[in-house]
Design a protein around this motif. Structure first.
Motif, PDB file in Angstrom:
ATOM      1  N   TRP A 257       0.880  -1.108  -0.199  1.00  0.00           N
ATOM      2  CA  TRP A 257       0.167   0.018   0.010  1.00  0.00           C
ATOM      3  C   TRP A 257       0.849   1.440  -0.013  1.00  0.00           C
ATOM      4  O   TRP A 257       2.007   1.278   0.063  1.00  0.00           O
ATOM      5  CB  TRP A 257      -1.063   0.195   1.119  1.00  0.00           C
ATOM      6  N   ILE A 258       0.251   2.266  -0.272  1.00  0.00           N
ATOM      7  CA  ILE A 258       1.002   3.588  -0.128  1.00  0.00           C
ATOM      8  C   ILE A 258       0.037   4.641   0.307  1.00  0.00           C
ATOM      9  O   ILE A 258      -1.223   4.482   0.023  1.00  0.00           O
ATOM     10  CB  ILE A 258       1.366   4.118  -1.684  1.00  0.00           C
ATOM     11  N   ALA A 259       0.322   5.490   1.309  1.00  0.00           N
ATOM     12  CA  ALA A 259      -0.371   6.630   1.838  1.00  0.00           C
ATOM     13  C   ALA A 259       0.180   7.914   1.811  1.00  0.00           C
ATOM     14  O   ALA A 259       1.573   7.910   1.927  1.00  0.00           O
ATOM     15  CB  ALA A 259      -0.657   6.011   3.371  1.00  0.00           C
ATOM     16  N   TYR A 260      -0.542   8.808   1.656  1.00  0.00           N
ATOM     17  CA  TYR A 260      -0.062  10.226   1.569  1.00  0.00           C
ATOM     18  C   TYR A 260      -1.087  11.334   1.879  1.00  0.00           C
ATOM     19  O   TYR A 260      -2.275  10.769   1.830  1.00  0.00           O
ATOM     20  CB  TYR A 260       0.721  10.540   0.251  1.00  0.00           C
TER      21      TYR A 260
ATOM     22  N   TRP B 193      -3.980   3.737  -0.705  1.00  0.00           N
ATOM     23  CA  TRP B 193      -4.369   2.885  -1.811  1.00  0.00           C
ATOM     24  C   TRP B 193      -3.702   1.593  -1.642  1.00  0.00           C
ATOM     25  O   TRP B 193      -2.296   1.561  -1.402  1.00  0.00           O
ATOM     26  CB  TRP B 193      -3.863   3.550  -3.160  1.00  0.00           C
ATOM     27  N   THR B 194      -4.277   0.432  -1.440  1.00  0.00           N
ATOM     28  CA  THR B 194      -3.941  -0.856  -1.633  1.00  0.00           C
ATOM     29  C   THR B 194      -3.458  -1.222  -3.157  1.00  0.00           C
ATOM     30  O   THR B 194      -4.096  -0.928  -4.118  1.00  0.00           O
ATOM     31  CB  THR B 194      -5.006  -1.718  -1.080  1.00  0.00           C
TER      32      THR B 194
ATOM     33  N   TRP C 250       6.482  -5.631 -10.446  1.00  0.00           N
ATOM     34  CA  TRP C 250       5.638  -4.465 -11.245  1.00  0.00           C
ATOM     35  C   TRP C 250       4.805  -3.677 -10.483  1.00  0.00           C
ATOM     36  O   TRP C 250       4.166  -4.143  -9.704  1.00  0.00           O
ATOM     37  CB  TRP C 250       4.912  -5.329 -12.251  1.00  0.00           C
ATOM     38  N   ALA C 251       4.813  -2.367 -10.936  1.00  0.00           N
ATOM     39  CA  ALA C 251       4.330  -1.379 -10.100  1.00  0.00           C
ATOM     40  C   ALA C 251       2.761  -1.514 -10.410  1.00  0.00           C
ATOM     41  O   ALA C 251       2.459  -1.984 -11.593  1.00  0.00           O
ATOM     42  CB  ALA C 251       4.600  -0.136 -10.650  1.00  0.00           C
ATOM     43  N   ASP C 252       1.525  -1.446  -9.662  1.00  0.00           N
ATOM     44  CA  ASP C 252       0.430  -1.424  -9.672  1.00  0.00           C
ATOM     45  C   ASP C 252      -0.163  -0.335 -10.712  1.00  0.00           C
ATOM     46  O   ASP C 252      -0.044   0.826  -9.945  1.00  0.00           O
ATOM     47  CB  ASP C 252      -0.256  -1.625  -8.336  1.00  0.00           C
ATOM     48  N   GLY C 253      -0.527  -0.614 -11.737  1.00  0.00           N
ATOM     49  CA  GLY C 253      -0.785   0.648 -12.758  1.00  0.00           C
ATOM     50  C   GLY C 253      -2.052   1.421 -12.241  1.00  0.00           C
ATOM     51  O   GLY C 253      -2.116   2.647 -12.380  1.00  0.00           O
ATOM     52  N   LEU C 254      -2.989   0.789 -11.554  1.00  0.00           N
ATOM     53  CA  LEU C 254      -4.036   1.389 -10.856  1.00  0.00           C
ATOM     54  C   LEU C 254      -3.596   2.446 -10.165  1.00  0.00           C
ATOM     55  O   LEU C 254      -4.245   3.529  -9.803  1.00  0.00           O
ATOM     56  CB  LEU C 254      -5.282   0.455 -10.640  1.00  0.00           C
TER      57      LEU C 254
ATOM     58  N   VAL D 179      -0.759   3.830  -9.675  1.00  0.00           N
ATOM     59  CA  VAL D 179      -0.286   4.874 -10.163  1.00  0.00           C
ATOM     60  C   VAL D 179      -1.040   5.717 -10.866  1.00  0.00           C
ATOM     61  O   VAL D 179      -0.712   6.938 -10.967  1.00  0.00           O
ATOM     62  CB  VAL D 179       1.072   4.405 -11.034  1.00  0.00           C
ATOM     63  N   THR D 180      -1.953   5.359 -11.456  1.00  0.00           N
ATOM     64  CA  THR D 180      -3.061   6.303 -12.086  1.00  0.00           C
ATOM     65  C   THR D 180      -3.792   7.112 -11.023  1.00  0.00           C
ATOM     66  O   THR D 180      -4.046   8.249 -11.169  1.00  0.00           O
ATOM     67  CB  THR D 180      -4.063   5.765 -12.937  1.00  0.00           C
ATOM     68  N   TYR D 181      -3.893   6.742  -9.807  1.00  0.00           N
ATOM     69  CA  TYR D 181      -4.364   7.385  -8.684  1.00  0.00           C
ATOM     70  C   TYR D 181      -3.551   8.507  -8.125  1.00  0.00           C
ATOM     71  O   TYR D 181      -4.012   9.604  -8.162  1.00  0.00           O
ATOM     72  CB  TYR D 181      -4.755   6.516  -7.549  1.00  0.00           C
ATOM     73  N   LEU D 182      -1.872   8.180  -8.334  1.00  0.00           N
ATOM     74  CA  LEU D 182      -1.009   9.203  -8.011  1.00  0.00           C
ATOM     75  C   LEU D 182      -1.012  10.292  -9.067  1.00  0.00           C
ATOM     76  O   LEU D 182      -1.131  11.527  -8.896  1.00  0.00           O
ATOM     77  CB  LEU D 182       0.436   8.596  -7.741  1.00  0.00           C
ATOM     78  N   LEU D 183      -0.890   9.776 -10.249  1.00  0.00           N
ATOM     79  CA  LEU D 183      -1.134  10.853 -11.426  1.00  0.00           C
ATOM     80  C   LEU D 183      -2.315  11.944 -11.422  1.00  0.00           C
ATOM     81  O   LEU D 183      -2.282  12.954 -11.396  1.00  0.00           O
ATOM     82  CB  LEU D 183      -1.127  10.154 -12.801  1.00  0.00           C
ATOM     83  N   ASP D 184      -3.361  11.253 -11.148  1.00  0.00           N
ATOM     84  CA  ASP D 184      -4.732  11.948 -10.677  1.00  0.00           C
ATOM     85  C   ASP D 184      -4.686  12.938  -9.974  1.00  0.00           C
ATOM     86  O   ASP D 184      -5.161  14.362 -10.026  1.00  0.00           O
ATOM     87  CB  ASP D 184      -5.820  10.979 -10.927  1.00  0.00           C
ATOM     88  N   ASP D 185      -4.135  12.862  -8.812  1.00  0.00           N
ATOM     89  CA  ASP D 185      -3.897  13.818  -7.658  1.00  0.00           C
ATOM     90  C   ASP D 185      -2.965  14.714  -7.912  1.00  0.00           C
ATOM     91  O   ASP D 185      -3.053  15.955  -7.119  1.00  0.00           O
ATOM     92  CB  ASP D 185      -3.477  12.856  -6.247  1.00  0.00           C
TER      93      ASP D 185
END
Length: 190
Positions: A113-116, A125-126, A133-137, A139-145
């Protein structure tokens, strides 16, 4: 295809929002690849290298502060998602956009998970674990934020390595007008 002088390519990409980082120069680029390769494949090769680190001392210097070559096979343990988040913040020009960043990665048990905190909101996010491999979903949450003020993340298809750029639409369209067909920048999120 017509040859384009490397200095012209650098200047044009800088005008469009992808300048070389301070204290980076043509000699740094030519340490990695010969001039004729850049000039025979105008803009295409330069765009690919802008998101990389300079390959000589002092280490840890990026060619461009608005680009990152994201190797998606990078989750080797704790701190991997923190590093991804930090690099994404860096290329937005807001290195502190995410605060209180922490992650957990346990490849053996398959837990991650990552938290910020972003804009005063706490996120967690879990992440699914698929080898390294990085979880693409996630990563898209990070990009969107991080996308704001008409700037978004753009990419070029490059297999395992994802070339990311943080630009507005006008700049991305200008860059696409310089590229040969088949390798344009595309928005990461639609």
């Amino acid at each position: 295809m017509e040859l384009v002088e490397l200095e012209t390519q650098i200047s044009r990409l800088a005008e469009l929002g992808l300048p070389l980082a301070p204290d980076r120069n043509i000699d740094d680029l030519l340490y990695s690849l010969p001039r004729d390769l850049f000039e025979r494949r105008p803009y295409e090769l330069l765009l690919s290298i802008l998101g990389a680190e300079v390959e000589r001392e002092p280490w840890g210097r990026w060619f461009c502060d608005r680009a990152w070559n994201f190797d998606t096979e990078c989750v080797h343990g704790p701190g991997a998602y923190v590093r991804i988040a930090r690099e994404l913040c860096r290329i937005t020009g807001r290195p502190d956009a995410f605060t209180d960043v922490e992650d957990h990665v346990d490849l053996a048990t398959g837990g991650a998970w990552i938290a910020y905190t972003v804009n005063g909101r706490r996120r967690r996010w879990t992440a699914e674990v698929h080898d390294d491999w990085a979880d693409g979903l996630v990563v898209t949450y990070l990009l969107d934020d991080l996308e704001q003020d008409g700037h978004r993340f753009w990419t070029r298809d490059n297999g395992q390595i994802v070339n990311l750029y943080f630009l507005d639409t006008c700049a991305a369209e200008g860059i696409n007008s310089l590229l040969p067909n088949g390798s344009p920048l595309a928005p990461v999120l639609s």
